[in-house]
Write a protein that holds these residues in place. Structure first.
Motif, PDB file in Angstrom:
ATOM      1  N   THR A   1       8.548  -7.179  -1.234  1.00 12.57           N
ATOM      2  CA  THR A   1       8.199  -6.167  -1.658  1.00 12.57           C
ATOM      3  C   THR A   1       9.432  -5.038  -1.644  1.00 12.57           C
ATOM      4  O   THR A   1      10.535  -5.448  -1.406  1.00 12.57           O
ATOM      5  CB  THR A   1       7.274  -5.457  -0.268  1.00 12.57           C
ATOM      6  N   HIS A   2       9.176  -3.715  -1.966  1.00 13.87           N
ATOM      7  CA  HIS A   2      10.124  -2.779  -2.288  1.00 13.87           C
ATOM      8  C   HIS A   2      10.272  -1.408  -1.611  1.00 13.87           C
ATOM      9  O   HIS A   2      11.299  -0.960  -1.627  1.00 13.87           O
ATOM     10  CB  HIS A   2      10.165  -2.559  -3.836  1.00 13.87           C
ATOM     11  N   SER A   3       9.024  -0.964  -1.218  1.00 20.02           N
ATOM     12  CA  SER A   3       8.757   0.363  -0.728  1.00 20.02           C
ATOM     13  C   SER A   3       7.989   0.460   0.654  1.00 20.02           C
ATOM     14  O   SER A   3       7.528   1.514   0.978  1.00 20.02           O
ATOM     15  CB  SER A   3       8.028   1.057  -1.715  1.00 20.02           C
ATOM     16  N   GLU A   4       7.917  -0.874   0.981  1.00 21.65           N
ATOM     17  CA  GLU A   4       7.039  -0.834   2.347  1.00 21.65           C
ATOM     18  C   GLU A   4       8.048  -0.767   3.483  1.00 21.65           C
ATOM     19  O   GLU A   4       9.166  -1.313   3.849  1.00 21.65           O
ATOM     20  CB  GLU A   4       6.382  -2.127   2.726  1.00 21.65           C
ATOM     21  N   ILE A   5       7.776   0.158   4.591  1.00 23.49           N
ATOM     22  CA  ILE A   5       8.655   0.578   5.563  1.00 23.49           C
ATOM     23  C   ILE A   5       7.819  -0.029   6.796  1.00 23.49           C
ATOM     24  O   ILE A   5       6.463   0.226   7.087  1.00 23.49           O
ATOM     25  CB  ILE A   5       8.852   2.067   5.910  1.00 23.49           C
ATOM     26  N   ILE A   6       8.514  -0.636   7.733  1.00 25.86           N
ATOM     27  CA  ILE A   6       7.955  -1.075   8.994  1.00 25.86           C
ATOM     28  C   ILE A   6       8.587  -0.312  10.111  1.00 25.86           C
ATOM     29  O   ILE A   6       9.891  -0.206  10.109  1.00 25.86           O
ATOM     30  CB  ILE A   6       8.322  -2.844   9.024  1.00 25.86           C
TER      31      ILE A   6
ATOM     32  N   LEU B   1       5.422  10.983   0.139  1.00 24.26           N
ATOM     33  CA  LEU B   1       4.692  10.299   1.070  1.00 24.26           C
ATOM     34  C   LEU B   1       5.951  10.486   2.101  1.00 24.26           C
ATOM     35  O   LEU B   1       6.676   9.688   2.244  1.00 24.26           O
ATOM     36  CB  LEU B   1       4.235   8.865   0.924  1.00 24.26           C
ATOM     37  N   THR B   2       5.713  11.523   3.178  1.00 31.10           N
ATOM     38  CA  THR B   2       6.686  11.693   4.004  1.00 31.10           C
ATOM     39  C   THR B   2       6.194  10.570   5.414  1.00 31.10           C
ATOM     40  O   THR B   2       4.983  10.253   5.536  1.00 31.10           O
ATOM     41  CB  THR B   2       6.888  12.990   4.634  1.00 31.10           C
ATOM     42  N   LEU B   3       7.127  10.263   6.262  1.00 33.44           N
ATOM     43  CA  LEU B   3       6.943   9.636   7.164  1.00 33.44           C
ATOM     44  C   LEU B   3       5.646  10.278   8.305  1.00 33.44           C
ATOM     45  O   LEU B   3       5.021   9.581   8.996  1.00 33.44           O
ATOM     46  CB  LEU B   3       8.171   9.328   8.314  1.00 33.44           C
ATOM     47  N   SER B   4       5.950  11.647   8.487  1.00 27.93           N
ATOM     48  CA  SER B   4       4.956  12.468   9.197  1.00 27.93           C
ATOM     49  C   SER B   4       3.445  12.376   8.574  1.00 27.93           C
ATOM     50  O   SER B   4       2.534  12.606   9.488  1.00 27.93           O
ATOM     51  CB  SER B   4       5.431  13.774   9.172  1.00 27.93           C
ATOM     52  N   LYS B   5       3.209  12.109   7.380  1.00 26.69           N
ATOM     53  CA  LYS B   5       1.994  12.018   6.792  1.00 26.69           C
ATOM     54  C   LYS B   5       1.271  10.401   6.902  1.00 26.69           C
ATOM     55  O   LYS B   5       0.044  10.483   6.916  1.00 26.69           O
ATOM     56  CB  LYS B   5       1.987  12.274   5.202  1.00 26.69           C
ATOM     57  N   ILE B   6       1.926   9.451   7.396  1.00 21.34           N
ATOM     58  CA  ILE B   6       1.454   8.179   7.354  1.00 21.34           C
ATOM     59  C   ILE B   6       0.841   7.950   8.653  1.00 21.34           C
ATOM     60  O   ILE B   6       1.183   8.503   9.641  1.00 21.34           O
ATOM     61  CB  ILE B   6       2.505   6.984   7.322  1.00 21.34           C
ATOM     62  N   VAL B   7      -0.568   7.481   8.546  1.00 19.49           N
ATOM     63  CA  VAL B   7      -1.243   6.868   9.642  1.00 19.49           C
ATOM     64  C   VAL B   7      -0.937   5.399   9.658  1.00 19.49           C
ATOM     65  O   VAL B   7      -1.512   4.740   8.868  1.00 19.49           O
ATOM     66  CB  VAL B   7      -2.745   7.153   9.633  1.00 19.49           C
ATOM     67  N   TRP B   8      -0.170   4.966  10.501  1.00 21.64           N
ATOM     68  CA  TRP B   8       0.421   3.574  10.367  1.00 21.64           C
ATOM     69  C   TRP B   8      -0.532   2.548  11.379  1.00 21.64           C
ATOM     70  O   TRP B   8      -0.758   2.700  12.464  1.00 21.64           O
ATOM     71  CB  TRP B   8       1.940   3.600  11.455  1.00 21.64           C
TER      72      TRP B   8
ATOM     73  N   TRP C   1       0.847  -1.287  -0.029  1.00 22.32           N
ATOM     74  CA  TRP C   1      -0.031   0.099  -0.060  1.00 22.32           C
ATOM     75  C   TRP C   1       0.904   1.136  -0.165  1.00 22.32           C
ATOM     76  O   TRP C   1       0.545   2.414  -0.532  1.00 22.32           O
ATOM     77  CB  TRP C   1      -1.045   0.160   1.100  1.00 22.32           C
ATOM     78  N   MET C   2       2.054   1.095   0.444  1.00 17.95           N
ATOM     79  CA  MET C   2       2.842   2.589   0.603  1.00 17.95           C
ATOM     80  C   MET C   2       3.170   2.647  -0.756  1.00 17.95           C
ATOM     81  O   MET C   2       3.376   4.016  -1.186  1.00 17.95           O
ATOM     82  CB  MET C   2       4.175   2.102   1.481  1.00 17.95           C
ATOM     83  N   ALA C   3       3.730   1.691  -1.754  1.00 17.48           N
ATOM     84  CA  ALA C   3       4.096   1.744  -2.931  1.00 17.48           C
ATOM     85  C   ALA C   3       3.170   2.312  -3.904  1.00 17.48           C
ATOM     86  O   ALA C   3       3.121   2.931  -4.784  1.00 17.48           O
ATOM     87  CB  ALA C   3       4.586   0.374  -3.394  1.00 17.48           C
ATOM     88  N   GLY C   4       1.783   2.018  -3.415  1.00 16.67           N
ATOM     89  CA  GLY C   4       0.709   2.309  -4.362  1.00 16.67           C
ATOM     90  C   GLY C   4       0.366   3.782  -4.118  1.00 16.67           C
ATOM     91  O   GLY C   4      -0.624   4.482  -5.030  1.00 16.67           O
ATOM     92  N   LEU C   5       0.931   4.534  -3.058  1.00 16.51           N
ATOM     93  CA  LEU C   5       0.853   5.709  -2.843  1.00 16.51           C
ATOM     94  C   LEU C   5       2.149   6.837  -3.618  1.00 16.51           C
ATOM     95  O   LEU C   5       2.908   5.817  -4.046  1.00 16.51           O
ATOM     96  CB  LEU C   5       0.838   6.401  -1.294  1.00 16.51           C
TER      97      LEU C   5
ATOM     98  N   THR D   1      -4.163   8.534   5.356  1.00 17.16           N
ATOM     99  CA  THR D   1      -2.895   8.629   4.776  1.00 17.16           C
ATOM    100  C   THR D   1      -3.100   9.428   3.452  1.00 17.16           C
ATOM    101  O   THR D   1      -2.362  10.386   3.003  1.00 17.16           O
ATOM    102  CB  THR D   1      -2.181   7.474   4.817  1.00 17.16           C
ATOM    103  N   HIS D   2      -3.741   8.883   2.687  1.00 19.75           N
ATOM    104  CA  HIS D   2      -3.884   9.307   1.170  1.00 19.75           C
ATOM    105  C   HIS D   2      -4.707  10.573   1.219  1.00 19.75           C
ATOM    106  O   HIS D   2      -4.084  11.494   0.375  1.00 19.75           O
ATOM    107  CB  HIS D   2      -4.882   8.165   0.450  1.00 19.75           C
ATOM    108  N   ALA D   3      -5.490  10.886   2.056  1.00 22.31           N
ATOM    109  CA  ALA D   3      -6.205  12.145   2.196  1.00 22.31           C
ATOM    110  C   ALA D   3      -5.085  13.252   2.678  1.00 22.31           C
ATOM    111  O   ALA D   3      -5.143  14.609   2.118  1.00 22.31           O
ATOM    112  CB  ALA D   3      -7.270  12.187   3.390  1.00 22.31           C
ATOM    113  N   ARG D   4      -4.206  12.782   3.615  1.00 25.11           N
ATOM    114  CA  ARG D   4      -3.130  13.952   3.824  1.00 25.11           C
ATOM    115  C   ARG D   4      -2.198  14.271   2.573  1.00 25.11           C
ATOM    116  O   ARG D   4      -1.773  15.272   2.591  1.00 25.11           O
ATOM    117  CB  ARG D   4      -2.156  13.131   4.995  1.00 25.11           C
TER     118      ARG D   4
END
Length: 318
Positions: free
Chosen positions: A135-140, A55-62, A46-50, A310-313
């Motif tokens: 995966t390639h773009s997902e941060i945990i 997408l900064t870390l501060s925009k993510i609702v984890w 889903w991160m790669a889909g945005l 997250t997408h809305a942000r």
């Protein structure tokens, strides 16, 4: 004896009243928020889909899970219902869209929840690495901590860096406003919280407890927890101004003096109101403060709600 039964009746009434209060709030105000209709086409990525450049870390609702590695804990049908906060493996949670893991360990590196134990932590690490390899773009965010009442596993900091070194994101206060694209190919923010051992040093491969905060309260009352979560979140700075992660746990905890002590029927009192909580955050001016939202027994809709906000942000709608 009569006083015991009277107390149990009173506790049942208290729970029922709180469930009615939170349900009435949803009926009167709804559970809508910016991005509530968004559905990621692929939760595994889903991160790669945005747009990872925006997408900064501060925009993510984890989306996070509480007591993430309890899917095989205790004895089935005996002690497991008392401690099983998740039914999915770590790998399956990540595929579903979970991006924050809460892992509790004891001295011999086995998973535990209170006095109950489960598999070796190697199983968690193997699942994380498997997911990262696919995966390639997902941060945990991987929180590892020594469970209350237990001793730290010896040389555990070395163990984590040896196992995950190639994926670890170095601690950096400037990271929070960086785009995911700037952080890749590193993928894991690993927070190690020992009970007695020295905490990780700033600037190292592991992050310490200063970088993951919450205001957990021990209650099985859903409205009490809902209000507490909103209150403490409202007292935080906006995500864009913080140099730490702040977690809200949309969970309630079984109490030993209550007639219902199994995890699922207790946590279900609040679990279904995750969207209501997000909508209330936005309505009360806290929409820019929500960062990590964790749950028991994670499901697709919970992930959809977090990714939607997250997408809305990213779109500038919050």
């Amino acid at each position: 004896m009569l006083s015991f039964f009277s107390d149990q009746i009173d506790k049942h009434k208290a729970v029922s009243e709180e469930e009615k209060t939170i349900n009435d709030l949803e009926q009167s105000e709804g559970s809508h928020f910016p991005g509530d209709d968004y559905r990621p086409s692929d939760r595994k990525n889903w991160m790669a889909g945005l747009d990872v450049e925006k997408l900064t870390l501060s925009k993510i609702v984890w989306p996070g899970t509480h007591d993430s590695a309890t899917n095989d804990i205790g004895i089935p049908l005996v002690s497991r219902p008392l401690a099983e906060c998740q039914t999915l493996s770590i790998y399956d949670q990540l595929v579903l869209g979970t991006r924050v893991l809460d892992i509790r360990v004891e001295e011999d590196r086995h998973i535990c929840h209170g006095i109950l134990t489960s598999y070796n932590v190697d199983a968690v690490i193997d699942d994380v690495i498997r997911f990262l390899s696919e995966t390639h773009s997902e941060i945990i965010i991987l929180e590892m901590r020594t469970e209350y009442g237990h001793k730290d596993p010896p040389e555990f900091e070395t163990y984590l860096t040896d196992k995950l070194g190639q994926f670890l994101i170095q601690q950096d206060d400037n990271l929070f406003n960086k785009a995911v694209s700037e952080i890749l190919p590193k993928r894991v923010i690993c927070i190690w919280k020992p009970r007695e051992s020295p905490k990780p040093s700033r600037g190292g491969l592991l992050w310490n407890s200063d970088y993951l905060k919450d205001n957990w309260i021990d209650t099985d009352l859903p409205w009490k927890k809902f209000q507490s979560n909103l209150k403490h979140l409202s007292e935080q700075q906006p995500v864009s101004s913080r140099k730490y992660f702040y977690r809200v746990e949309n969970t309630v905890t079984p109490q030993a003096d209550n007639p219902v002590v199994w995890v699922k029927p207790v946590t279900d009192r609040i679990r279904k109101y995750a969207r209501l909580f997000i909508s209330q955050c936005v309505a009360k001016g806290c929409g820019d403060k929500l960062q990590i939202l964790s749950t028991d027994l994670i499901e697709e809709d919970f992930v959809n709600a977090c990714v939607g906000l997250t997408h809305a942000r990213i779109e500038g709608k919050v």
